[in-house]
Structures are given as structure tokens and as C-alpha cells.
Design a protein around this motif. Sequence first.
Motif, PDB file in Angstrom:
ATOM      1  N   ALA A 358      11.962  56.125 -13.019  1.00 12.28           N
ATOM      2  CA  ALA A 358      12.221  55.943 -11.459  1.00 12.28           C
ATOM      3  C   ALA A 358      12.473  54.316 -11.253  1.00 12.28           C
ATOM      4  O   ALA A 358      12.083  53.496 -12.156  1.00 12.28           O
ATOM      5  CB  ALA A 358      10.866  56.168 -10.921  1.00 12.28           C
ATOM      6  N   PRO A 359      13.156  53.939 -10.113  1.00 12.32           N
ATOM      7  CA  PRO A 359      13.334  54.853  -8.925  1.00 12.32           C
ATOM      8  C   PRO A 359      14.753  55.620  -9.336  1.00 12.32           C
ATOM      9  O   PRO A 359      15.180  56.324  -8.303  1.00 12.32           O
ATOM     10  CB  PRO A 359      13.656  54.012  -7.894  1.00 12.32           C
ATOM     11  N   HIS A 360      15.539  55.490 -10.305  1.00 12.30           N
ATOM     12  CA  HIS A 360      16.778  55.734 -10.623  1.00 12.30           C
ATOM     13  C   HIS A 360      16.782  57.191 -11.040  1.00 12.30           C
ATOM     14  O   HIS A 360      17.879  58.100 -11.000  1.00 12.30           O
ATOM     15  CB  HIS A 360      17.679  55.022 -11.707  1.00 12.30           C
ATOM     16  N   TRP A 361      15.666  57.877 -11.641  1.00  5.53           N
ATOM     17  CA  TRP A 361      15.509  58.871 -12.181  1.00  5.53           C
ATOM     18  C   TRP A 361      14.148  59.704 -11.741  1.00  5.53           C
ATOM     19  O   TRP A 361      13.129  58.907 -11.723  1.00  5.53           O
ATOM     20  CB  TRP A 361      15.439  58.716 -13.558  1.00  5.53           C
ATOM     21  N   LEU A 362      14.381  60.648 -11.256  1.00  4.85           N
ATOM     22  CA  LEU A 362      13.012  61.357 -10.588  1.00  4.85           C
ATOM     23  C   LEU A 362      12.857  62.877 -11.341  1.00  4.85           C
ATOM     24  O   LEU A 362      13.915  63.564 -11.606  1.00  4.85           O
ATOM     25  CB  LEU A 362      13.332  61.511  -9.135  1.00  4.85           C
ATOM     26  N   THR A 363      11.649  62.973 -11.616  1.00  2.89           N
ATOM     27  CA  THR A 363      11.265  64.178 -12.329  1.00  2.89           C
ATOM     28  C   THR A 363      10.122  65.021 -11.475  1.00  2.89           C
ATOM     29  O   THR A 363       9.136  64.298 -10.919  1.00  2.89           O
ATOM     30  CB  THR A 363      10.580  64.140 -13.643  1.00  2.89           C
ATOM     31  N   ALA A 364      10.089  66.440 -11.405  1.00  2.41           N
ATOM     32  CA  ALA A 364       9.014  67.192 -10.980  1.00  2.41           C
ATOM     33  C   ALA A 364       9.014  68.639 -11.737  1.00  2.41           C
ATOM     34  O   ALA A 364       9.954  69.005 -12.590  1.00  2.41           O
ATOM     35  CB  ALA A 364       9.369  67.499  -9.538  1.00  2.41           C
ATOM     36  N   GLU A 365       7.955  69.330 -11.530  1.00  4.17           N
ATOM     37  CA  GLU A 365       7.467  70.450 -12.094  1.00  4.17           C
ATOM     38  C   GLU A 365       8.208  71.680 -11.623  1.00  4.17           C
ATOM     39  O   GLU A 365       8.587  72.765 -12.189  1.00  4.17           O
ATOM     40  CB  GLU A 365       6.120  70.623 -12.472  1.00  4.17           C
ATOM     41  N   THR A 366       8.579  71.529 -10.119  1.00  2.00           N
ATOM     42  CA  THR A 366       9.099  72.764  -9.370  1.00  2.00           C
ATOM     43  C   THR A 366      10.435  72.018  -8.574  1.00  2.00           C
ATOM     44  O   THR A 366      10.357  70.827  -8.425  1.00  2.00           O
ATOM     45  CB  THR A 366       8.343  73.158  -8.503  1.00  2.00           C
ATOM     46  N   PRO A 367      11.411  72.909  -8.597  1.00  2.00           N
ATOM     47  CA  PRO A 367      12.468  72.555  -7.413  1.00  2.00           C
ATOM     48  C   PRO A 367      12.014  71.964  -6.135  1.00  2.00           C
ATOM     49  O   PRO A 367      12.812  71.245  -5.487  1.00  2.00           O
ATOM     50  CB  PRO A 367      13.204  73.706  -7.220  1.00  2.00           C
ATOM     51  N   ALA A 368      10.981  72.689  -5.515  1.00  2.00           N
ATOM     52  CA  ALA A 368      10.322  72.313  -4.221  1.00  2.00           C
ATOM     53  C   ALA A 368       9.890  70.696  -4.389  1.00  2.00           C
ATOM     54  O   ALA A 368      10.383  69.930  -3.492  1.00  2.00           O
ATOM     55  CB  ALA A 368       9.590  73.365  -3.885  1.00  2.00           C
ATOM     56  N   ASP A 369       9.187  70.626  -5.248  1.00  2.00           N
ATOM     57  CA  ASP A 369       8.630  69.140  -5.425  1.00  2.00           C
ATOM     58  C   ASP A 369       9.834  68.190  -5.569  1.00  2.00           C
ATOM     59  O   ASP A 369       9.595  67.071  -5.210  1.00  2.00           O
ATOM     60  CB  ASP A 369       7.744  69.224  -6.494  1.00  2.00           C
ATOM     61  N   ALA A 382      15.878  75.261  -3.493  1.00  2.00           N
ATOM     62  CA  ALA A 382      15.311  76.370  -4.042  1.00  2.00           C
ATOM     63  C   ALA A 382      16.487  77.622  -3.955  1.00  2.00           C
ATOM     64  O   ALA A 382      16.729  78.298  -5.054  1.00  2.00           O
ATOM     65  CB  ALA A 382      14.108  76.961  -3.698  1.00  2.00           C
ATOM     66  N   ALA A 383      16.766  77.793  -2.725  1.00  2.00           N
ATOM     67  CA  ALA A 383      17.798  79.010  -2.389  1.00  2.00           C
ATOM     68  C   ALA A 383      19.185  78.498  -3.316  1.00  2.00           C
ATOM     69  O   ALA A 383      19.944  79.302  -4.028  1.00  2.00           O
ATOM     70  CB  ALA A 383      18.161  78.950  -1.050  1.00  2.00           C
ATOM     71  N   THR A 384      19.560  77.256  -3.449  1.00  2.00           N
ATOM     72  CA  THR A 384      20.712  76.950  -3.974  1.00  2.00           C
ATOM     73  C   THR A 384      20.798  77.280  -5.563  1.00  2.00           C
ATOM     74  O   THR A 384      21.577  77.766  -6.193  1.00  2.00           O
ATOM     75  CB  THR A 384      21.100  75.300  -4.057  1.00  2.00           C
ATOM     76  N   LEU A 385      19.460  76.947  -6.041  1.00  2.00           N
ATOM     77  CA  LEU A 385      19.280  77.124  -7.470  1.00  2.00           C
ATOM     78  C   LEU A 385      19.373  78.922  -7.905  1.00  2.00           C
ATOM     79  O   LEU A 385      20.031  79.087  -8.719  1.00  2.00           O
ATOM     80  CB  LEU A 385      18.104  76.602  -7.962  1.00  2.00           C
ATOM     81  N   ARG A 386      18.734  79.528  -7.005  1.00  2.00           N
ATOM     82  CA  ARG A 386      18.678  80.847  -7.141  1.00  2.00           C
ATOM     83  C   ARG A 386      19.985  81.342  -7.141  1.00  2.00           C
ATOM     84  O   ARG A 386      20.292  82.366  -8.017  1.00  2.00           O
ATOM     85  CB  ARG A 386      17.583  81.603  -6.111  1.00  2.00           C
TER      86      ARG A 386
END
Length: 515
Positions: A358-369, A382-386
Motif C-alpha cells: 500500500a498505497p499502490h497495492w491493495l489486498t482484501a479477503e473478499t471482492p466486497a472488501d 462482485a457481480a462483475t466477477l461472477r
Amino acid sequence: MTEDRPFDVIVVGSGAGGLAAAVTTARAGLRTIVLERTQSIGGTSAMSGGLVYAPGSPLAREAGRQADRAGVVGYLTAVARRPIDQALLDAFLDAAPDMVEQLIDAGMALRLTGVADYYQVPGAAVGHVIATQPFDPAQLGELAPLIRRSPYRDSEPAPWTNGMSLVAGLVAAATRAGAQIQTSCRVRSLLTEDGRVAGVVADSAQGTAVLRADHVVLASGGFEYNQALVQEWVGDGLECAWSCPGNEGDGLQMAREAGASLSGLGEVQWYALLRLSDAELEGTPLYADASPARNLPGSIVVDCLGQRFTNEATQYQDFARTLAAHRTGDGPAGWLIADQAFLDQYRDTSFGSRPLQAPHWLTAETPADLARLIGVPPDALAATLREFNQSAADGLDPQFGRGEAVIDRDWGDTSKEAGHTCLAPVERAPFHATRVYAGCSGTTGGPEIDASARVVGSDGTPIPGLYATGNIIRQLFGDAAPASGATLGPAMTFGYLAGLTAAVQAGVRSGAFRP
């Protein structure tokens, strides 16, 4: 450089186009000096892949690839985004083989590549792109440390390849022929006398000098690092560049003051870029090419609404142009989204070995986060990924056709088959995002030239004593890229033509060049 020193030819800028002009004039016996604004020789050319688009070269003929002039013209016409000036196109196609032959005669080690034209339309072919052989910098002696190092490609150890090899070969040829090269010397204005350009006014560590010459070749690059000019001519779509930071439009400003006719100033060589760290290049942010990351399977690019908007794997200029047009306001042009499977397999290929933080690279456990971190609607991402994942698992992209074109697959993971070369679901946590910028490798508009590379005035006639080539001028192909080397090829060819015209006007008759 504190006193007036007589020269026949002054070349402003030390990229491949300017150096090709210097090789030509020096070999014709004209007293030639190259003035480079920065501390390093080579400009954006040295930072590039070093490929040169030159249809009909003697290297192609030797390999049995006969030039299909009508096919080349048809191909270029088909892929251009605006009409190509026929006189300039004819001049380029006529002179490119002679330019290559001159460089070979001057001692450059060149080779034919197997690189194909970008688009699969009639006339596309293999055999139009050349490159230099690896170059041993020991040949340059004390000039070797002055060659610009590329932050994007391996520049050490020797031998050099890519753009550094091309520039080094041109420098060696030019200096062998007697040309001088002066770095850290910024040309501020043109000297005009009796209705013609008669030299330049230049600043260096030794002070300001008036240098006289009968012929001045402007080859100082575009204006992508001049924010005022970018805002004036290109607008908000262009966010950044990954070219030589010295490209601030010096030559454009001088040509404009000399009364040159200007056009194409809103055109740039579009590239999608990434900013992966706080690293800088000569006081400007250092960017990286987004092409590997967006071409390989297991990634997508979304806009500020969390939605895909085009085929991510298409040709780099087409993608980046769409990215720029899709940008709204001051927000990000786009976000690259990838999962952990992508990172495990393609990390070094896409991002190098640098830490991804960070701040150039961001990571999360879920698409929503992840969506919340990058400021896009969580439900939309989330809809785009599905939607994407459902078809990507089968190597398909019904929405934008990613993976259907040969060019998509050629730049993907060629160890895979069909659409899987650039398509895979984005589904394995954690999920990652980095901003995608609408950038460029140079602007492509500026003064118009004629078929002899003479700068044309607003009245349609050449400005006596003034020539130009490279990204300073209105580019032959505009903001289209028909093939690898489509910037360097015309730049070097019109640099050759500028040098040839200067030599002929100086009354030189020499076997060192083709009249």
C-alpha cells in the motif's frame, strides 16, 4: 560552449531519429553536433525495445522476403485512425531501405526479426521489423557511461540489447564519422537571420552560447512532461508517461515560434501504466507497463463503477485509448483486479520483484472488501466477477471477446490453448488491486514536415534551414501503432532524409549516402 562555434548541422536531441540524421550528415562530410538537454544520450529511444519498422529493408531481401509495396500500403491504410499523408508515406517507404543500408554501411550490426505486424488484416506480414545485434559498450569508450539506461529493461551487464543497443550503435556510427555529441545542453531558441534558421541559442554549465549552422534538425521528443501543453492539447484523459522526462516540448515551442504549421497535437502513443512504488525517474514518478498483467489469464480491469468496459487483452494502444476515454473527472482511469492464483503464477512477469505494498497495492479477503478499499460499489464488483468467471472458466468472454483475436493470444500465456491463454476465473482469495493509469510513451503531434523532412510553415512552404523528426512532429501513423517499431522506423527514416536534404543543399556529392 561559451563562444560561437561554426557547424554545418545542429541536431537538437539524441534519440534514434536525431542520431540517424547525425550519422547521415557526418558521413557526408558536414560538421555536425548533437545537443542533448539531459545528462544522458538516447532519450526515449534508449528506454524502448529498440525495434525498427522498415519495410523492404536489405535484410528482408537477403532473407528472401520480397517487399509487397501495395500490401504494406493497404495494411497501413486499413489500420490507421486518420488518413495517412500519401507523400510522407511514399517518402518513408522509398527511403526506409536506404536508411537501413546506410546504417549497415556505417558499421551498425543489424538483424531481421520474426516480429509480425500487429493486426490480422490483408497486407499484414512478417519481415518489416529490424533490430540491432547485442552491443559491447567497450566500443564507445568514454561515451559508454553517457548512454541512457533503461529502467524498464536489463541494462547491465554487457552486451546491451533493446533500445540501448540501438542508441549505442548509432552513437558509435555518428562519432566515427566525426559528429560531436554534447549532453546537459538545452537549446532554448532558434537563431533566425534573413528569413531562415541560422543556428540555436543553447544553455549549458558553461553558460549561454549562440551556435550557428546552416541546418538545424529538431529531434527533441514530444511534450508529455509539460503539463501546460498536455492540458492545452490533449486534455484530462492523459494521466502520465513512461518516456524520457526531458520531453517537455522544447522543439515544439521553437517550431511554433518559427511559424511552423502544427497539427495532430491531441494525439499520443497510448499505454496503460501501473505505479507500483514511490520510485522516481529524474524527479518524475516511475511507471511500469500494464500489458503483461492485463493480458495474462486471471485478471480483469474495472472502472470506477466496478464494471469491465473493454477487452483487457487487446493491442496496447487500443486498450489504453479506451481507458483514457472512459476516465471521468479526477478519479482513476481503472483498476486492475487479480486473485492469488494470478499472483502465484505471474507475479514476476507482471510486476517484477519489487515489494507490492500500500498505497499502490491493495489486498482484501473478499471482492466486497476490496471494492471498499478502492472506492467502487461492492455489489457491482462482485457481480462483475461472477459474470466474468462463469465464462472465463471455459476460455470465453461473451461480453468483450477477450481471447478471440490472435493478438490477444500472442500476448497471453502461450503455454495454454485457445482463449485460456488470456482468460481464467478471478476467484481465489485474497484479491488484489492496483490502479491502472491512462499513460503514453510520447505525444505524436507537432510541426508538419514535407517529404524531405523540412519543417513546413503556416503558408505551406518549407522554413529554410529547419528540419524535424521523431515525436516532435505530426507522426506518420498518428496515434495508431501498426507494428512494433512504428515510431522508431519513421523517426530514423525522416532523420536520414533530413540529413540527406541538408547534405544535398550544402552541395555535397558523396558516396556515403544515396542522393
